[in-house]
Design a protein around this motif. Structure first.
Motif, PDB file in Angstrom:
ATOM      1  N   PRO A 122     -13.783 -15.946  63.499  1.00 53.15           N
ATOM      2  CA  PRO A 122     -15.274 -16.134  63.511  1.00 53.15           C
ATOM      3  C   PRO A 122     -15.693 -14.997  64.973  1.00 53.15           C
ATOM      4  N   SER A 123     -16.836 -14.785  65.005  1.00 61.12           N
ATOM      5  CA  SER A 123     -17.089 -13.946  65.949  1.00 61.12           C
ATOM      6  C   SER A 123     -18.427 -14.686  66.657  1.00 61.12           C
ATOM      7  N   LEU A 124     -18.488 -14.526  68.065  1.00 59.69           N
ATOM      8  CA  LEU A 124     -19.889 -14.927  68.824  1.00 59.69           C
ATOM      9  C   LEU A 124     -20.720 -14.018  68.506  1.00 59.69           C
ATOM     10  N   GLY A 152     -31.889 -16.276  57.120  1.00 59.93           N
ATOM     11  CA  GLY A 152     -30.502 -16.168  57.407  1.00 59.93           C
ATOM     12  C   GLY A 152     -30.188 -16.411  58.935  1.00 59.93           C
ATOM     13  N   ILE A 153     -29.440 -15.539  59.689  1.00 54.61           N
ATOM     14  CA  ILE A 153     -29.291 -15.918  61.011  1.00 54.61           C
ATOM     15  C   ILE A 153     -30.479 -16.030  61.807  1.00 54.61           C
ATOM     16  N   MET A 212     -21.386 -17.374  54.315  1.00 48.92           N
ATOM     17  CA  MET A 212     -21.231 -17.225  55.952  1.00 48.92           C
ATOM     18  C   MET A 212     -21.432 -18.418  56.533  1.00 48.92           C
ATOM     19  N   LEU A 213     -20.733 -18.859  57.422  1.00 49.54           N
ATOM     20  CA  LEU A 213     -20.771 -20.045  58.225  1.00 49.54           C
ATOM     21  C   LEU A 213     -21.409 -20.049  59.369  1.00 49.54           C
ATOM     22  N   LEU A 214     -22.321 -20.335  60.088  1.00 51.74           N
ATOM     23  CA  LEU A 214     -22.913 -20.554  61.399  1.00 51.74           C
ATOM     24  C   LEU A 214     -22.846 -21.724  62.119  1.00 51.74           C
ATOM     25  N   GLY A 215     -22.491 -21.755  63.261  1.00 52.90           N
ATOM     26  CA  GLY A 215     -22.410 -23.063  64.109  1.00 52.90           C
ATOM     27  C   GLY A 215     -22.118 -22.688  65.572  1.00 52.90           C
ATOM     28  N   GLN A 216     -21.862 -23.752  66.120  1.00 44.77           N
ATOM     29  CA  GLN A 216     -21.810 -23.691  67.792  1.00 44.77           C
ATOM     30  C   GLN A 216     -20.287 -23.373  68.069  1.00 44.77           C
ATOM     31  N   PRO A 217     -20.165 -22.681  69.123  1.00 40.61           N
ATOM     32  CA  PRO A 217     -18.470 -22.396  69.297  1.00 40.61           C
ATOM     33  C   PRO A 217     -18.102 -23.660  69.914  1.00 40.61           C
ATOM     34  N   CYS A 257     -24.370 -18.142  68.861  1.00 38.08           N
ATOM     35  CA  CYS A 257     -23.838 -18.977  67.980  1.00 38.08           C
ATOM     36  C   CYS A 257     -22.552 -18.244  67.498  1.00 38.08           C
ATOM     37  N   LEU A 258     -21.924 -19.066  66.605  1.00 36.42           N
ATOM     38  CA  LEU A 258     -20.718 -18.646  66.306  1.00 36.42           C
ATOM     39  C   LEU A 258     -20.796 -18.471  64.796  1.00 36.42           C
ATOM     40  N   MET A 259     -20.547 -17.397  64.152  1.00 35.19           N
ATOM     41  CA  MET A 259     -20.390 -16.962  62.708  1.00 35.19           C
ATOM     42  C   MET A 259     -19.216 -16.484  62.341  1.00 35.19           C
ATOM     43  N   HIS A 260     -18.994 -16.989  60.969  1.00 32.94           N
ATOM     44  CA  HIS A 260     -17.492 -16.470  60.341  1.00 32.94           C
ATOM     45  C   HIS A 260     -17.897 -16.257  58.839  1.00 32.94           C
ATOM     46  N   ASP A 261     -17.574 -15.167  58.535  1.00 35.45           N
ATOM     47  CA  ASP A 261     -17.711 -14.854  57.063  1.00 35.45           C
ATOM     48  C   ASP A 261     -16.370 -14.421  56.366  1.00 35.45           C
ATOM     49  N   PRO A 262     -15.809 -15.767  55.892  1.00 37.35           N
ATOM     50  CA  PRO A 262     -14.425 -15.443  55.707  1.00 37.35           C
ATOM     51  C   PRO A 262     -13.825 -14.558  54.496  1.00 37.35           C
TER      52      PRO A 262
END
Length: 121
Positions: free
Chosen positions: A44-46, A88-89, A1-6, A33-38
């Motif tokens: 990604p979703s906010l 985690g988050i 899972m990737l976390l970051g800012q939009p 934050c912005l989260m993406h689980d490829p």
């Protein structure tokens, strides 16, 4: 899972959520934050994280309606309850993200006095 800012900050949604959350004394702070689980999502979703000391269900329910009306078109928005000390988050939000909403002492006092007004009416 990737976390970051939009890259494109959802200013309209954040402003609307800030106004809403000021009416909910249960919410201590809110983070974005912005989260993406490829492995499970194409895009990604906010994610809006809520920190509070009591039940946040009502605030999160109302926030869902606000986000549906104000989020950037086609952007999914998820809501989570954040807890200090959890991995985690929660850990990411508390350590790496500045809250977009924080309940201030002024807001706490205003909320308290409005409750006192209702009790004596």
């Amino acid at each position: 899972m990737l976390l970051g800012q939009p890259a494109n900050y959802p200013t309209e949604m954040v402003s609307a959520l800030t106004a809403l959350l000021a009416k909910h004394s249960a919410v201590k702070a809110a983070y974005l934050c912005l989260m993406h689980d490829p492995s499970s999502a194409e895009k990604p979703s906010l994610v809006v994280g809520f920190e509070g000391e009591t039940d946040l269900t009502e605030a999160m329910k109302e926030a869902g309606s606000v986000a549906a009306d104000t989020a950037p078109k086609g952007e999914p928005v998820d809501f989570v309850v954040l807890k200090r000390g959890e991995q985690g988050i929660s850990d990411y939000m508390f350590k790496s993200v500045k809250p977009f909403y924080e309940r201030t002492w002024r807001a706490k006092l205003r909320s308290l006095f409005s409750l006192v007004g209702y009790a004596s009416a």
